[in-house]
Design a protein around this motif. Structure first.
Motif, PDB file in Angstrom:
ATOM      1  N   TRP A 186       0.830  -1.208   0.000  1.00 25.88           N
ATOM      2  CA  TRP A 186       0.000   0.000   0.000  1.00 25.88           C
ATOM      3  C   TRP A 186       0.865   1.258   0.000  1.00 25.88           C
ATOM      4  CZ3 TRP A 186      -0.331   3.815   3.825  1.00 25.88           C
ATOM      5  CH2 TRP A 186      -1.347   4.756   3.639  1.00 25.88           C
ATOM      6  N   LEU A 187       1.974   1.229   0.724  1.00 25.83           N
ATOM      7  CA  LEU A 187       2.854   2.388   0.772  1.00 25.83           C
ATOM      8  C   LEU A 187       3.576   2.606  -0.550  1.00 25.83           C
ATOM      9  CD1 LEU A 187       4.098   4.605   2.613  1.00 25.83           C
ATOM     10  CD2 LEU A 187       5.888   2.957   3.206  1.00 25.83           C
ATOM     11  N   LEU A 188       3.934   1.519  -1.217  1.00 29.41           N
ATOM     12  CA  LEU A 188       4.697   1.632  -2.459  1.00 29.41           C
ATOM     13  C   LEU A 188       3.823   1.741  -3.701  1.00 29.41           C
ATOM     14  CD1 LEU A 188       7.439  -1.076  -1.846  1.00 29.41           C
ATOM     15  CD2 LEU A 188       7.629   1.377  -1.478  1.00 29.41           C
ATOM     16  N   SER A 189       2.552   1.409  -3.596  1.00 29.85           N
ATOM     17  CA  SER A 189       1.686   1.315  -4.767  1.00 29.85           C
ATOM     18  C   SER A 189       1.693   2.570  -5.636  1.00 29.85           C
ATOM     19  CB  SER A 189       0.258   0.969  -4.331  1.00 29.85           C
ATOM     20  OG  SER A 189      -0.577   0.791  -5.448  1.00 29.85           O
ATOM     21  N   PRO A 190       1.663   3.782  -5.085  1.00 32.21           N
ATOM     22  CA  PRO A 190       1.673   4.963  -5.970  1.00 32.21           C
ATOM     23  C   PRO A 190       2.961   5.119  -6.760  1.00 32.21           C
ATOM     24  CG  PRO A 190       0.870   5.520  -3.769  1.00 32.21           C
ATOM     25  CD  PRO A 190       1.455   4.159  -3.678  1.00 32.21           C
ATOM     26  N   HIS A 191       4.029   4.454  -6.375  1.00 38.67           N
ATOM     27  CA  HIS A 191       5.326   4.624  -7.026  1.00 38.67           C
ATOM     28  C   HIS A 191       5.682   3.460  -7.942  1.00 38.67           C
ATOM     29  CE1 HIS A 191       6.066   7.903  -4.137  1.00 38.67           C
ATOM     30  NE2 HIS A 191       5.578   7.080  -3.220  1.00 38.67           N
ATOM     31  N   LEU A 192       4.789   2.480  -8.112  1.00 39.18           N
ATOM     32  CA  LEU A 192       5.049   1.326  -8.962  1.00 39.18           C
ATOM     33  C   LEU A 192       4.235   1.418 -10.236  1.00 39.18           C
ATOM     34  CD1 LEU A 192       5.034  -1.559  -6.305  1.00 39.18           C
ATOM     35  CD2 LEU A 192       6.980  -0.231  -7.167  1.00 39.18           C
ATOM     36  N   ARG A 193       4.807   0.955 -11.336  1.00 43.10           N
ATOM     37  CA  ARG A 193       4.116   0.988 -12.623  1.00 43.10           C
ATOM     38  C   ARG A 193       3.124  -0.163 -12.720  1.00 43.10           C
ATOM     39  NH1 ARG A 193       8.105   0.911 -17.473  1.00 43.10           N
ATOM     40  NH2 ARG A 193       6.069   0.892 -18.520  1.00 43.10           N
ATOM     41  N   ALA A 194       2.017   0.109 -13.402  1.00 41.55           N
ATOM     42  CA  ALA A 194       1.014  -0.925 -13.635  1.00 41.55           C
ATOM     43  C   ALA A 194       0.331  -0.685 -14.977  1.00 41.55           C
ATOM     44  CB  ALA A 194      -0.013  -0.943 -12.508  1.00 41.55           C
ATOM     45  N   ASP A 195       1.103  -0.346 -16.005  1.00 44.99           N
ATOM     46  CA  ASP A 195       0.531  -0.088 -17.322  1.00 44.99           C
ATOM     47  C   ASP A 195       0.686  -1.321 -18.205  1.00 44.99           C
ATOM     48  OD1 ASP A 195       3.264  -0.079 -18.089  1.00 44.99           O
ATOM     49  OD2 ASP A 195       3.364   2.066 -17.627  1.00 44.99           O
ATOM     50  N   ALA A 239      13.812  -0.691  -9.823  1.00 45.89           N
ATOM     51  CA  ALA A 239      12.716   0.261  -9.658  1.00 45.89           C
ATOM     52  C   ALA A 239      12.065   0.134  -8.281  1.00 45.89           C
ATOM     53  CB  ALA A 239      11.672   0.043 -10.752  1.00 45.89           C
ATOM     54  N   VAL A 240      11.834  -1.102  -7.824  1.00 51.39           N
ATOM     55  CA  VAL A 240      11.188  -1.287  -6.521  1.00 51.39           C
ATOM     56  C   VAL A 240      12.131  -0.886  -5.388  1.00 51.39           C
ATOM     57  CG1 VAL A 240      10.135  -2.974  -4.991  1.00 51.39           C
ATOM     58  CG2 VAL A 240       9.697  -3.091  -7.436  1.00 51.39           C
ATOM     59  N   VAL A 241      13.417  -1.200  -5.513  1.00 47.55           N
ATOM     60  CA  VAL A 241      14.384  -0.800  -4.485  1.00 47.55           C
ATOM     61  C   VAL A 241      14.452   0.723  -4.381  1.00 47.55           C
ATOM     62  CG1 VAL A 241      16.853  -0.730  -3.965  1.00 47.55           C
ATOM     63  CG2 VAL A 241      15.762  -2.899  -4.507  1.00 47.55           C
ATOM     64  N   GLU A 242      14.459   1.394  -5.513  1.00 51.66           N
ATOM     65  CA  GLU A 242      14.478   2.864  -5.481  1.00 51.66           C
ATOM     66  C   GLU A 242      13.217   3.427  -4.843  1.00 51.66           C
ATOM     67  OE1 GLU A 242      15.119   6.636  -8.559  1.00 51.66           O
ATOM     68  OE2 GLU A 242      15.157   4.560  -9.290  1.00 51.66           O
ATOM     69  N   ALA A 243      12.069   2.821  -5.130  1.00 48.22           N
ATOM     70  CA  ALA A 243      10.817   3.288  -4.518  1.00 48.22           C
ATOM     71  C   ALA A 243      10.827   3.060  -3.011  1.00 48.22           C
ATOM     72  CB  ALA A 243       9.637   2.568  -5.166  1.00 48.22           C
ATOM     73  N   MET A 244      11.325   1.910  -2.571  1.00 48.91           N
ATOM     74  CA  MET A 244      11.381   1.640  -1.126  1.00 48.91           C
ATOM     75  C   MET A 244      12.411   2.534  -0.437  1.00 48.91           C
ATOM     76  SD  MET A 244      10.774  -2.445  -0.492  1.00 48.91           S
ATOM     77  CE  MET A 244      11.995  -3.064  -1.644  1.00 48.91           C
ATOM     78  N   SER A 245      13.500   2.847  -1.126  1.00 47.30           N
ATOM     79  CA  SER A 245      14.516   3.704  -0.523  1.00 47.30           C
ATOM     80  C   SER A 245      14.000   5.118  -0.282  1.00 47.30           C
ATOM     81  CB  SER A 245      15.750   3.744  -1.425  1.00 47.30           C
ATOM     82  OG  SER A 245      16.743   4.587  -0.898  1.00 47.30           O
ATOM     83  N   SER A 246      13.099   5.585  -1.148  1.00 46.64           N
ATOM     84  CA  SER A 246      12.586   6.948  -1.008  1.00 46.64           C
ATOM     85  C   SER A 246      11.346   7.041  -0.134  1.00 46.64           C
ATOM     86  CB  SER A 246      12.272   7.522  -2.392  1.00 46.64           C
ATOM     87  OG  SER A 246      11.295   6.718  -3.046  1.00 46.64           O
ATOM     88  N   THR A 247      10.635   5.958   0.074  1.00 46.38           N
ATOM     89  CA  THR A 247       9.390   6.009   0.849  1.00 46.38           C
ATOM     90  C   THR A 247       9.455   5.196   2.141  1.00 46.38           C
ATOM     91  OG1 THR A 247       8.515   4.134  -0.440  1.00 46.38           O
ATOM     92  CG2 THR A 247       7.991   6.344  -1.219  1.00 46.38           C
ATOM     93  N   LEU A 248       9.986   3.980   2.067  1.00 45.86           N
ATOM     94  CA  LEU A 248       9.978   3.110   3.245  1.00 45.86           C
ATOM     95  C   LEU A 248      11.105   3.426   4.212  1.00 45.86           C
ATOM     96  CD1 LEU A 248       8.622   0.635   4.570  1.00 45.86           C
ATOM     97  CD2 LEU A 248      10.228  -0.808   3.300  1.00 45.86           C
ATOM     98  N   VAL A 249      12.299   3.710   3.693  1.00 42.86           N
ATOM     99  CA  VAL A 249      13.458   3.935   4.562  1.00 42.86           C
ATOM    100  C   VAL A 249      13.276   5.151   5.474  1.00 42.86           C
ATOM    101  CG1 VAL A 249      15.926   4.490   4.573  1.00 42.86           C
ATOM    102  CG2 VAL A 249      15.046   2.742   3.024  1.00 42.86           C
TER     103      VAL A 249
END
Length: 442
Positions: A186-195, A239-249
Motif C-alpha cells: 500500500w505504501l509503495l503502490s503509488p510509485h510502482l508501474r502498472a501499465d 525500480a522497486v528498491v528505489e521506490a522503497m529507498s525513497s518512501t519506506l526507509v
C-alpha cells in the motif's frame, strides 16, 4: 351392311380388339364402347369427361371396383402408418416400429434399449451400466482436477497463496505476516508501474524484489518463476528498491530520542550499560568482479564496506553509504555522519575494537567494546556480548543479499553519490525494522 358370324362373336375381346385395329370396318356399335378402367386391355385414353348413365351415376367397369378399393386401402394404410396405427382391412403391410416396441428402439447413447422388453429390469440394461460408468469416471476426473488445482495453488506465488500461508510469507519475504506485506505494498503502490508495458502486477513486482533480497536468487531463476525476461527482472528490482529507498526507509530507519531508547531497554543492556544508545559494527560485502568498481578517490576495490548502527532493542537506526573495502573502520566511523547524532553521556557499544575511541570522546560520548574492558567477564557482560552479536547479525541473516557477492550493475550504478547496492542495504535495514521479532531480544 356387313354382318358378323357367330365365330367372330365368341372370340376373346383382345382378339376382336386386335382385329378391329386392322379392320375398322368390322367393329359394331356395341364393340366401340369406351372403357374407362386403365387396367383393362381395351382401355383407350380420352380427353373427354366420363359419360353418365341414365340414372345420373358414373358407369363402373368390371375392373374398377376391386382395384379402386385396394388403392384406397393402401393409401389409408400409408397415412395411418405415419400416425402409428395400422388399418386392419386390406392387405396387411409391415408397420412402422412404435416408440414403445421391444425391437428397434434406441436409447440416447445409441445402443439398443433392452430395458423395455417384457420381463427385463432397467438395472440390467447395458445402457444404464454404461451411464453409471460414465458418471463414476466424471466424478473421478473432477476430484483429480480439484486436487491438482489445490497443489498448483499451494506451490504458486500468487497473492491468495501467500495470504493463506504465513510461513510462505516469512520464507519468501522475511516479513512476519501478510498484513505487513500488504502495508508495504500500500505504501509503495503509488510509485510502482502498472501499465500495459509491465507484465508483472504491483504485488508481483514487490514479491519478486523481496525474494531477490531475502534469498539472493539470481535474475535467471526469478525470470523462470515469474515468466519474464532476465532484463525485466533487473529493471523491476532496481525500480522497486528505489521506490522503497525513497518512501519506506525514511519512515522506518531513523535516530530515536534518548527517552525513547531508555524506555524499553532489554534486561542485558539495562543491567550492564543503561546509557547505551547504539551498537555499531562494520561489515564488508565482496564484489562479483574485482577492480570494476572504483571508490570516490578512484582506487579500485574488491569489496564495499558499510557501518550499521542498531539500537539496543534491535532496530536499525543508522546505515552508512558504501565505502571501498580498504577503508579502515575508524575512517568510516568518522566520515559516515553517525558521530553527529551522539549527545554527551551517550555510550556506543561495539562487538570489536574499532579504534575510534578518540573520535567518539570528542563528542562527549564513550565507545565501549562489549565484554572486552580488561577485567574478568561476569554474567552481565557475557549476556551483553551475546545480545550485541545477535543484534548485529540479525539483518544479514534475514536477507542473504547482504552477504554478497555484489553483482556489477548494483555496485556500478551510482546516482547522487549512492549506488543501487547502497539503497539495497538501506532497504534491507528498513525491512528488518518491520519484523516484530526484532524488537525484544533477551
Amino acid at each position: 351392311m356387313i354382318s358378323l358370324c357367330p365365330r367372330e362373336l365368341l372370340s376373346p375381346p383382345q382378339t376382336r380388339l386386335s382385329e378391329s385395329r386392322f379392320s375398322p370396318d368390322l367393329l359394331t356399335a356395341a364393340e366401340s364402347k369406351q372403357v374407362k378402367n386403365p387396367r383393362s386391355p381395351d382401355y383407350v385414353p380420352s380427353v373427354f369427361s366420363t359419360a353418365l348413365a341414365a340414372d345420373g351415376a358414373e358407369q363402373v367397369e368390371p375392373f374398377d371396383g376391386p382395384d379402386k378399393h385396394q388403392a384406397q386401402v393402401e393409401a389409408a394404410n400409408a397415412l395411418l402408418f405415419l400416425q402409428g396405427q395400422v388399418l386392419e382391412a386390406g392387405p396387411k403391410a409391415e408397420p412402422f416400429p412404435e416408440p414403445g416396441g421391444a425391437e428397434g428402439v434406441m436409447c440416447a447413447s445409441g445402443c439398443p434399449d433392452t430395458s423395455v422388453r417384457v420381463g427385463a429390469s432397467p438395472s440390467s440394461s447395458p445402457c444404464s451400466d454404461s451411464a453409471a460408468e460414465h458418471e463414476e469416471e466424471v466424478g473421478r476426473l473432477r476430484r483429480e482436477v480439484r486436487a491438482l488445482r489445490e497443489l498448483a495453488e499451494r506451490s504458486s506465488l500468487t497473492e491468495a497463496a501467500l495470504r493463506a500461508d504465513p510461513e510462505k510469507v516469512r520464507f519468501y519475504t522475511g516479513l512476519p505476516s501478510f498484513f505487513v506485506l500488504e502495508t508495504v505494498l500500500w505504501l509503495l503502490s503509488p510509485h510502482l508501474r502498472a501499465d500495459k508495458g509491465v507484465k508483472l502486477s504491483k504485488f508481483q513486482q514487490l514479491l519478486l524484489t523481496l525474494m531477490r533480497l531475502r534469498l539472493d536468487l539470481r535474475n535467471q531463476d526469478l525470470g523462470y518463476r515469474f515468466g519474464v525476461q532476465v532484463g525485466a527482472v533487473a529493471r523491476t528490482v532496481c525500480a522497486v528498491v528505489e521506490a522503497m529507498s525513497s518512501t519506506l526507509v525514511p519512515t522506518t530507519v531513523f535516530w530515536p530520542s534518548r527517552d525513547e531508547l531508555r524506555r524499553n531497554l532489554p534486561a542485558a543492556v539495562r543491567l550492564a550499560c543503561p546509557d547505551c544508545v547504539v551498537i555499531v559494527d562494520c561489515f564488508s560485502v565482496a564484489l562479483e568482479r574485482h577492480g570494476e568498481v572504483n571508490s570516490v578517490d578512484g582506487t579500485p576495490s574488491s569489496s564495499l564496506k558499510y557501518l550499521i548502527g542498531v539500537a539496543p532493542q534491535g532496530v536499525v537506526t543508522f546505515v552508512s553509504r558504501g565505502a571501498p573495502g580498504h577503508v579502515s573502520d575508524r575512517e568510516l566511523l568518522e566520515s559516515c555522519g553517525l558521530l553527529g547524532k551522539l549527545l554527551p553521556g551517550d555510550v556506543v557499544l561495539a562487538d570489536r575494537d574499532l579504534d575510534a575511541s578518540e573520535a567518539v570522546a570528542a563528542r562527549g560520548a564513550q565507545l565501549r567494546v562489549a565484554g572486552h574492558d580488561g577485567t574478568e567477564e561476569d554474567e552481565e557482560k557475557r549476556a551483553l556480548r551475546r545480545h550485541v552479536s545477535r543484534v548485529i547479525g540479525m539483518a544479514r541473516r534475514r536477507y542473504a543479499m547482504l552477504n554478497g557477492p555484489v553483482e556489477s550493475p548494483f555496485a556500478a550504478d551510482r546516482a547522487a553519490d549512492m549506488t543501487t547496492f547502497d539503497r539495497v542495504v538501506r532497504v534491507v535495514c528498513a525491512l528488518n525494522n518491520l519484523c516484530i521479532s526484532a524488537a525484544p531480544l533477551e
